[in-house]
Design an enzyme around this catalytic site. Sequence first.
Site, PDB file in Angstrom:
ATOM      1  N   LYS A  28     -10.463  -0.868  10.451  1.00  0.00           N
ATOM      2  CA  LYS A  28     -10.551  -2.046   9.581  1.00  0.00           C
ATOM      3  C   LYS A  28     -10.842  -3.302  10.402  1.00  0.00           C
ATOM      4  O   LYS A  28     -10.968  -4.391   9.867  1.00  0.00           O
ATOM      5  CB  LYS A  28      -9.255  -2.219   8.795  1.00  0.00           C
ATOM      6  N   ASP A  73       2.987  -4.649   8.159  1.00  0.00           N
ATOM      7  CA  ASP A  73       1.746  -3.899   7.985  1.00  0.00           C
ATOM      8  C   ASP A  73       0.613  -4.924   8.064  1.00  0.00           C
ATOM      9  O   ASP A  73       0.401  -5.693   7.125  1.00  0.00           O
ATOM     10  CB  ASP A  73       1.786  -3.184   6.624  1.00  0.00           C
ATOM     11  N   GLN A 131      -4.572  -5.451   6.881  1.00  0.00           N
ATOM     12  CA  GLN A 131      -5.568  -6.364   6.281  1.00  0.00           C
ATOM     13  C   GLN A 131      -5.478  -7.766   6.875  1.00  0.00           C
ATOM     14  O   GLN A 131      -6.027  -8.715   6.304  1.00  0.00           O
ATOM     15  CB  GLN A 131      -5.381  -6.449   4.760  1.00  0.00           C
ATOM     16  N   HIS A 160       0.870  -1.176   0.000  1.00  0.00           N
ATOM     17  CA  HIS A 160       0.000   0.000   0.000  1.00  0.00           C
ATOM     18  C   HIS A 160       0.911   1.232   0.000  1.00  0.00           C
ATOM     19  O   HIS A 160       2.013   1.195   0.548  1.00  0.00           O
ATOM     20  CB  HIS A 160      -0.835  -0.051   1.288  1.00  0.00           C
ATOM     21  N   CYS A 219      -4.673   2.243  -3.771  1.00  0.00           N
ATOM     22  CA  CYS A 219      -3.458   2.807  -3.139  1.00  0.00           C
ATOM     23  C   CYS A 219      -2.298   1.833  -3.244  1.00  0.00           C
ATOM     24  O   CYS A 219      -1.473   1.717  -2.318  1.00  0.00           O
ATOM     25  CB  CYS A 219      -3.682   3.169  -1.676  1.00  0.00           C
TER      26      CYS A 219
HETATM   27  N1  PMP Z   1      -1.830  -0.816   4.592  1.00  0.00           N
HETATM   28  C1  PMP Z   1      -2.782  -1.584   4.045  1.00  0.00           C
HETATM   29  C2  PMP Z   1      -2.429  -2.979   3.589  1.00  0.00           C
HETATM   30  C3  PMP Z   1      -4.060  -1.078   3.887  1.00  0.00           C
HETATM   31  O1  PMP Z   1      -5.011  -1.835   3.337  1.00  0.00           O
HETATM   32  C4  PMP Z   1      -4.354   0.238   4.331  1.00  0.00           C
HETATM   33  C5  PMP Z   1      -5.739   0.838   4.157  1.00  0.00           C
HETATM   34  N2  PMP Z   1      -6.312   0.614   2.919  1.00  0.00           N
HETATM   35  C6  PMP Z   1      -3.333   0.974   4.925  1.00  0.00           C
HETATM   36  C7  PMP Z   1      -2.088   0.418   5.038  1.00  0.00           C
HETATM   37  C8  PMP Z   1      -3.573   2.354   5.433  1.00  0.00           C
HETATM   38  O2  PMP Z   1      -4.480   2.328   6.504  1.00  0.00           O
HETATM   39  P1  PMP Z   1      -5.076   3.670   7.100  1.00  0.00           P
HETATM   40  O3  PMP Z   1      -5.581   4.464   5.944  1.00  0.00           O
HETATM   41  O4  PMP Z   1      -6.158   3.209   8.017  1.00  0.00           O
HETATM   42  O5  PMP Z   1      -3.965   4.354   7.826  1.00  0.00           O
END
Ligand code: PMP
Length: 416
Positions: free
Chosen positions: A236, A210, A213, A133, A374
């Site tokens: 999430k 990270d 997910q 991401h 993203c």
């Molecule tokens: N890493 C991953 C794998 C994600 O899916 C996301 C959110 N789509 C993020 C980081 C960023 O999370 P946040 O916008 O809640 O900070």
Amino acid sequence: MHDTLTIKGSRKLDIEKVRKDFPILETTVYGYPLVYLDNAATTQKPLAVLKAMDDYYTTINSNVHRGVHALSQQATDAFELSRKKIAEFVGARHSYEIIFTKGTTESINLVAASFGRKFLKEGDSILVSGMEHHSNIVPWQMICEEKNATLKVIPVNEQGELVLDGLDKLLQSGVKLVAFNYVSNALGSINPVKEIIAAAHKYGIPVLLDAAQAVQHMEIDVAELDVDFLAFSSHKIYGPTGFGVLYGKEYWLNQLPPYQGGGEMIKTVSFEKTTYNDLPYKFEAGTPDMAGAIGLAAALDYLQGLGFPAIREAESELMAYATDVLQQIEGLRFYGNVANRAGVLSFLVGNIHPFDMGEILDKQGIAVRTGHHCAQPIMDQYCIPGTVRASLSFYNTPGEMDRLAAGIRKAVVLLS
Ligand code: PMP
């Protein structure tokens, strides 16, 4: 009797009963019952979370840590109890290894800025993966630019798996930290985290995982993984938005300089010199999000009440069913075509643009996400502008998967 016992002894989820805990799932969109398949972007919140936050604001709202009065002490106790629950949830040895942040993005920025400032120098590198991401790419790029260091990438194959053949060599090329996701938000691939962590540790290199997910789909034990840093977002995992977690091993957190300055993160301040607070407060400048912490702890209580084995079973049955019904659609191809997938089905149909597909599904009350999620580098690798992503939760049903499949077929007719 709603609940039934499975052979393994774990309670099977009664999905219809569970759905009542999420009032938003009862709503309609354009006259259709909502089919919410955008859970990887954010999950819906059970009433238990909303009630815990409401109770906090209506009964004990007060600023934490600094007050001698009763409310402040009650708020502090509730806030710190939440930290303890979150620490237990991820298997941290100590509550003070849990740093509260705004979310995964801020957790990663904290480590990138702080670790980078102290440990990165010219010629060093940070290793990420090709399916990250943006929030696990850009913070590292920024600090690398500042320090004249380089960002290196673990490649991804056509199926959406990390290619680890060259990992050992990469790790010996000046890598100071490895940062990658447990589960890809764009492809759903579950990565071989233990293998990568063990490989990095062979060279004394710390690893940031990270888990944005991952935490909502599987039990995580930071001690067992032996991971150095782990980041995730409350929203999430059925908790409130604007709140998140950074787990860090005590050793590393003590090595790192503070990220932001302000109240709470100090012991003493004078114009000549400031001394910093102990963990975790050294990294928590300013008034924290008390209701956020309490809401996340309530979400974890809720999930533990359902039971992670039951959640996993419901979600993997649903993933198998959804995969089966979707792959019967002519021209549909998955991105992230791996056996080991969690929560996410990313696909395209024929040469239909994902935005067009998303719009037609929306008009049928089906919420999916379209675009690059993203994760532009992995989309570029596949030479596509993006995908349609249906992301599932235990509260989704096979009937909703049938509606998704019918909705896609309708879009194909309309757009062909
Ligand atoms: N890493 C991953 C794998 C994600 O899916 C996301 C959110 N789509 C993020 C980081 C960023 O999370 P946040 O916008 O809640 O900070």
